[in-house]
Write a protein that holds these residues in place. Structure first.
Motif, PDB file in Angstrom:
ATOM      1  N   ASN A 107      -0.663 -11.334   6.102  1.00  0.00           N
ATOM      2  CA  ASN A 107       0.738 -11.348   5.665  1.00  0.00           C
ATOM      3  C   ASN A 107       0.897 -10.632   4.327  1.00  0.00           C
ATOM      4  O   ASN A 107      -0.066 -10.392   3.613  1.00  0.00           O
ATOM      5  N   LYS A 108       2.140 -10.322   3.989  1.00  0.00           N
ATOM      6  CA  LYS A 108       2.525  -9.650   2.729  1.00  0.00           C
ATOM      7  C   LYS A 108       2.016  -8.216   2.655  1.00  0.00           C
ATOM      8  O   LYS A 108       1.678  -7.710   1.578  1.00  0.00           O
ATOM      9  N   LYS A 109       1.980  -7.527   3.798  1.00  0.00           N
ATOM     10  CA  LYS A 109       1.509  -6.140   3.771  1.00  0.00           C
ATOM     11  C   LYS A 109       2.444  -5.244   2.966  1.00  0.00           C
ATOM     12  O   LYS A 109       2.049  -4.184   2.489  1.00  0.00           O
ATOM     13  N   ASP A 110       3.690  -5.710   2.777  1.00  0.00           N
ATOM     14  CA  ASP A 110       4.674  -4.912   2.052  1.00  0.00           C
ATOM     15  C   ASP A 110       4.378  -4.799   0.564  1.00  0.00           C
ATOM     16  O   ASP A 110       4.950  -3.940  -0.115  1.00  0.00           O
ATOM     17  N   VAL A 111       3.480  -5.653   0.022  1.00  0.00           N
ATOM     18  CA  VAL A 111       3.209  -5.572  -1.424  1.00  0.00           C
ATOM     19  C   VAL A 111       2.090  -4.579  -1.738  1.00  0.00           C
ATOM     20  O   VAL A 111       1.913  -4.203  -2.900  1.00  0.00           O
ATOM     21  N   LEU A 112       1.337  -4.146  -0.743  1.00  0.00           N
ATOM     22  CA  LEU A 112       0.282  -3.176  -0.994  1.00  0.00           C
ATOM     23  C   LEU A 112       0.863  -1.770  -1.074  1.00  0.00           C
ATOM     24  O   LEU A 112       1.878  -1.478  -0.442  1.00  0.00           O
ATOM     25  N   PRO A 113       0.250  -0.879  -1.845  1.00  0.00           N
ATOM     26  CA  PRO A 113       0.747   0.497  -1.928  1.00  0.00           C
ATOM     27  C   PRO A 113       0.832   1.140  -0.547  1.00  0.00           C
ATOM     28  O   PRO A 113      -0.018   0.904   0.315  1.00  0.00           O
ATOM     29  N   VAL A 116      -2.054   2.811   1.454  1.00  0.00           N
ATOM     30  CA  VAL A 116      -3.087   2.089   2.196  1.00  0.00           C
ATOM     31  C   VAL A 116      -2.824   2.252   3.688  1.00  0.00           C
ATOM     32  O   VAL A 116      -1.788   1.823   4.205  1.00  0.00           O
ATOM     33  N   GLY A 117      -3.745   2.867   4.405  1.00  0.00           N
ATOM     34  CA  GLY A 117      -3.569   3.098   5.835  1.00  0.00           C
ATOM     35  C   GLY A 117      -3.714   1.804   6.631  1.00  0.00           C
ATOM     36  O   GLY A 117      -4.595   0.985   6.355  1.00  0.00           O
ATOM     37  N   THR A 118      -2.847   1.640   7.637  1.00  0.00           N
ATOM     38  CA  THR A 118      -2.863   0.425   8.452  1.00  0.00           C
ATOM     39  C   THR A 118      -4.196   0.247   9.170  1.00  0.00           C
ATOM     40  O   THR A 118      -4.761  -0.849   9.204  1.00  0.00           O
ATOM     41  N   GLY A 119      -4.709   1.333   9.737  1.00  0.00           N
ATOM     42  CA  GLY A 119      -5.970   1.251  10.468  1.00  0.00           C
ATOM     43  C   GLY A 119      -7.123   0.841   9.578  1.00  0.00           C
ATOM     44  O   GLY A 119      -7.936  -0.024   9.935  1.00  0.00           O
ATOM     45  N   LYS A 120      -7.201   1.450   8.402  1.00  0.00           N
ATOM     46  CA  LYS A 120      -8.288   1.130   7.465  1.00  0.00           C
ATOM     47  C   LYS A 120      -8.185  -0.309   6.984  1.00  0.00           C
ATOM     48  O   LYS A 120      -9.193  -1.018   6.884  1.00  0.00           O
ATOM     49  N   LEU A 121      -6.952  -0.757   6.700  1.00  0.00           N
ATOM     50  CA  LEU A 121      -6.753  -2.120   6.218  1.00  0.00           C
ATOM     51  C   LEU A 121      -7.102  -3.146   7.294  1.00  0.00           C
ATOM     52  O   LEU A 121      -7.731  -4.169   7.013  1.00  0.00           O
ATOM     53  N   THR A 122      -6.726  -2.861   8.531  1.00  0.00           N
ATOM     54  CA  THR A 122      -7.052  -3.759   9.639  1.00  0.00           C
ATOM     55  C   THR A 122      -8.558  -3.884   9.799  1.00  0.00           C
ATOM     56  O   THR A 122      -9.096  -4.993   9.974  1.00  0.00           O
TER      57      THR A 122
END
Length: 368
Positions: A107-113, A116-122
């Motif tokens: 949750n709170k993915k909206d606070v990260l720059p 930051v790529g979605t695939g890499k973060l996942t």
């Protein structure tokens, strides 16, 4: 008062502490005694405004709840705070869920720059989950304030639950209640729907929201993580350190023997190495202050609660002392101040992090 219970969740009613279960304003209690509808404020807001709020749990309640997870055939939705993964992990969760599937929700993915790529973060979250012993069936990134994200999460839940009940678990301050409130809003279509029978409070520690005739989405209280920074701060300061908007990284060029103060909550010392840039990832409202390492402790004692806030001046006496942890860094690394944020270090060097006694500080593979 000792015999009056909320007819929604069974909590003993009380009028003294808003933070504890069973709280109801005195005026509402008097009206409830007249009408026979005695509800705590939490259940009242759930029934009339579709708002779910956390209640406190003791360690005993926490263990009972976790043990219940292993005795039921259910999908476990584990909500964690992307901004504070380590501070929002439930210790030993993999042992309690046993054979049940776990859907990990960042949750709170909206606070990260946005960089930051979605695939890499996942993938990063999946790796961190594996380190904790969890093998989630899927990892979903979401924001409780983005309807498309919430709808996607609802689809994932429906896909993996396979007709079973769904337990939503998470530590305090991960945004779990906001997420469930968003699900309820989308599911009902109206914020003002009266939820007398639709979303009944079943027990003191959980609320069952019908998914169909045979299964429920079960909201559980936020579990207290003993090493979160949030437990040492008042509400005003908590707002300052909890990002509500995309964080804007700030890079400081530091020479050895320089110090960064993170308000008055923590401290970062650069001890040995070449001059290099350190990128700070913290809430925009948290003020960072650069100074010399020599005399930094005296500077802190003089200015904490003043130019080094939070904590506020009237809370300094009760704020824990800072403890020092030294690290020798070899490669690009995040130095994480649990519940606060992190500093990315790209080059080798020796550093020291100071955090309140009881709060975690650790190193991890760089998330960005």
């Amino acid at each position: 008062m000792k015999d009056l219970r909320c007819i929604g969740c069974g909590a003993l009613l009380q009028t003294e502490n808003k933070e504890l279960s069973g709280y109801t304003p005195k005026s509402a209690l008097e009206k409830g005694l007249e009408t026979g509808e005695l509800y705590c404020q939490r259940c009242f807001r759930l029934r009339h405004y579709n708002e779910i709020a956390d209640v406190e749990m003791t360690d005993e309640d926490f263990l009972r709840l976790l043990n219940e997870l292993g005795t039921t055939d259910a999908l476990v939705v584990n909500v964690i705070d992307i901004f504070d993964f380590n501070g929002s992990v439930i210790p030993g969760l993999h042992r309690f869920v046993q054979s049940n599937d776990v859907l990990l929700v960042g949750n709170k993915k909206d606070v990260l720059p946005h960089s930051v790529g979605t695939g890499k973060l996942t993938q990063w979250l999946k790796e961190r989950a594996h380190e904790e012993g969890l093998r989630p069936v899927d990892v979903v990134l979401t924001s409780a304030f983005n309807q498309n994200d919430v709808r996607n999460l609802m689809k994932k839940i429906d896909e993996y639950r396979k007709g079973r009940d769904v337990y939503v678990v998470g530590v305090t301050n991960v945004g779990k209640s906001s997420l469930i409130n968003s699900i309820i809003k989308i599911a009902t279509g109206e914020e003002e729907v009266i939820t007398t029978s639709r979303f009944p409070g079943t027990t003191l520690d959980k609320i069952e929201i019908p998914l169909d005739e045979d299964s429920f989405l079960i909201d559980t209280p936020g579990i207290i993580h003993r090493h979160q920074m949030a437990h040492y701060l008042g509400k005003k300061d908590l707002k300052l350190i909890s990002p509500s908007k995309e964080i804007k990284p700030v890079t400081y060029q530091l020479n050895p023997d320089q110090t960064l103060f993170l308000g008055g909550l923590a401290r970062f010392d650069y001890i040995k190495g070449e001059k290099q840039g350190f990128t700070a990832y913290f809430a925009r409202d948290l003020k960072l202050h650069r100074t010399k390492l020599e005399g930094a402790s005296e500077f802190y004692q003089k200015h904490v609660g003043g130019i080094l806030t939070p904590p506020q001046a009237d809370e300094v006496a009760n704020f824990p002392k800072l403890r020092r942890v030294e690290f020798s860094i070899k490669e690009k690394t995040d130095l994480v101040f649990s519940g606060l944020g992190w500093i990315r270090m790209a080059q080798p060097g020796v550093v020291a992090c100071w955090v309140p006694e009881g709060v975690d500080v650790l190193v991890r593979k760089s998330i960005i």
